[in-house]
Design a protein around this motif. Structure first.
Motif, PDB file in Angstrom:
ATOM      1  N   GLY A 168       3.889  -3.227  -8.819  1.00  0.00           N
ATOM      2  CA  GLY A 168       5.006  -4.358  -8.533  1.00  0.00           C
ATOM      3  C   GLY A 168       4.542  -5.238  -7.627  1.00  0.00           C
ATOM      4  N   VAL A 169       3.130  -5.181  -7.181  1.00  0.00           N
ATOM      5  CA  VAL A 169       2.921  -6.228  -6.185  1.00  0.00           C
ATOM      6  C   VAL A 169       1.420  -6.807  -6.825  1.00  0.00           C
ATOM      7  CG1 VAL A 169       1.916  -6.465  -3.865  1.00  0.00           C
ATOM      8  CG2 VAL A 169       3.732  -5.054  -4.200  1.00  0.00           C
ATOM      9  N   SER A 170       1.415  -8.066  -6.762  1.00  0.00           N
ATOM     10  CA  SER A 170      -0.025  -8.841  -6.920  1.00  0.00           C
ATOM     11  C   SER A 170      -0.199  -9.558  -5.725  1.00  0.00           C
ATOM     12  CB  SER A 170       0.077  -9.524  -8.155  1.00  0.00           C
ATOM     13  OG  SER A 170       1.194 -10.561  -8.021  1.00  0.00           O
TER      14      SER A 170
ATOM     15  N   MET B  86       4.533  -1.215   2.743  1.00  0.00           N
ATOM     16  CA  MET B  86       3.821  -2.611   2.565  1.00  0.00           C
ATOM     17  C   MET B  86       4.291  -3.665   3.728  1.00  0.00           C
ATOM     18  SD  MET B  86       3.798  -5.114  -0.448  1.00  0.00           S
ATOM     19  CE  MET B  86       4.951  -6.414  -0.106  1.00  0.00           C
ATOM     20  N   VAL B  87       5.696  -3.740   3.860  1.00  0.00           N
ATOM     21  CA  VAL B  87       6.279  -4.843   4.700  1.00  0.00           C
ATOM     22  C   VAL B  87       6.360  -4.223   6.317  1.00  0.00           C
ATOM     23  CG1 VAL B  87       7.651  -5.983   3.240  1.00  0.00           C
ATOM     24  CG2 VAL B  87       8.697  -3.908   4.579  1.00  0.00           C
ATOM     25  N   ASN B  88       6.192  -2.943   6.633  1.00  0.00           N
ATOM     26  CA  ASN B  88       5.998  -2.400   7.931  1.00  0.00           C
ATOM     27  C   ASN B  88       4.948  -2.026   8.387  1.00  0.00           C
ATOM     28  OD1 ASN B  88       8.968  -2.718   8.503  1.00  0.00           O
ATOM     29  ND2 ASN B  88       9.379  -1.115   7.150  1.00  0.00           N
ATOM     30  N   GLY B  89       3.954  -1.932   7.321  1.00  0.00           N
ATOM     31  CA  GLY B  89       2.559  -1.500   7.683  1.00  0.00           C
ATOM     32  C   GLY B  89       2.619  -0.162   8.003  1.00  0.00           C
TER      33      GLY B  89
ATOM     34  N   ASN C 250      12.207  -5.645  -8.988  1.00  0.00           N
ATOM     35  CA  ASN C 250      12.509  -4.687 -10.159  1.00  0.00           C
ATOM     36  C   ASN C 250      11.636  -3.415 -10.516  1.00  0.00           C
ATOM     37  OD1 ASN C 250      14.917  -6.128 -10.697  1.00  0.00           O
ATOM     38  ND2 ASN C 250      13.554  -7.439 -11.646  1.00  0.00           N
ATOM     39  N   THR C 251      10.264  -3.305  -9.901  1.00  0.00           N
ATOM     40  CA  THR C 251       9.208  -2.463 -10.234  1.00  0.00           C
ATOM     41  C   THR C 251       8.772  -1.719  -8.900  1.00  0.00           C
ATOM     42  OG1 THR C 251       8.533  -4.113 -12.071  1.00  0.00           O
ATOM     43  CG2 THR C 251       7.105  -2.200 -11.290  1.00  0.00           C
ATOM     44  N   ILE C 252       8.809  -2.424  -7.726  1.00  0.00           N
ATOM     45  CA  ILE C 252       8.160  -1.743  -6.631  1.00  0.00           C
ATOM     46  C   ILE C 252       9.058  -0.709  -6.088  1.00  0.00           C
ATOM     47  CG2 ILE C 252       9.430  -3.350  -4.981  1.00  0.00           C
ATOM     48  CD1 ILE C 252       6.788  -3.223  -3.225  1.00  0.00           C
TER      49      ILE C 252
ATOM     50  N   ASP D 102       3.016 -11.594  -4.486  1.00  0.00           N
ATOM     51  CA  ASP D 102       4.030 -11.345  -5.265  1.00  0.00           C
ATOM     52  C   ASP D 102       4.611  -9.997  -5.362  1.00  0.00           C
ATOM     53  OD1 ASP D 102       3.982 -14.195  -6.184  1.00  0.00           O
ATOM     54  OD2 ASP D 102       2.499 -13.729  -7.361  1.00  0.00           O
ATOM     55  N   ILE D 103       5.994  -9.894  -5.251  1.00  0.00           N
ATOM     56  CA  ILE D 103       6.655  -8.628  -5.097  1.00  0.00           C
ATOM     57  C   ILE D 103       7.621  -8.657  -6.106  1.00  0.00           C
ATOM     58  CG2 ILE D 103       8.144  -6.936  -3.876  1.00  0.00           C
ATOM     59  CD1 ILE D 103       7.031  -8.305  -1.418  1.00  0.00           C
TER      60      ILE D 103
END
Length: 73
Positions: free
Chosen positions: A6-8, A39-42, A29-31, A25-26
């Motif tokens: 879901g991420v490119s 991903m966003v919090n590392g 609907n898929t991630i 790109d997130i």
């Protein structure tokens, strides 16, 4: 990001303008919520914590707080 469904991700180094352009790109609907949280919090999800909420706005705010310039399309 290459292993997250879901991420490119793309990266372009522009030596002429002394800039680096990264595009993430997130597909919300898929991630999975676990992958999004990592991903966003590392970091990986911690057992016993509340489930993360997927939010494009919060993602943008988090990236900007780290110094990124974000353009939502």
């Amino acid at each position: 990001y290459k292993d997250i469904k879901g991420v490119s991700y793309s990266f372009e180094n522009n030596d002429e303008n002394l800039s680096i352009d990264e595009t993430i790109d997130i597909n919300f609907n898929t991630i999975s919520s676990d992958d999004y949280h990592a991903m966003v919090n590392g970091q990986t999800d911690v057992k016993g914590t509340s489930s993360p909420i997927i939010s494009a706005t919060k993602t943008k705010e988090n990236l900007e707080s780290m110094g990124f310039v974000c353009e939502m399309q």
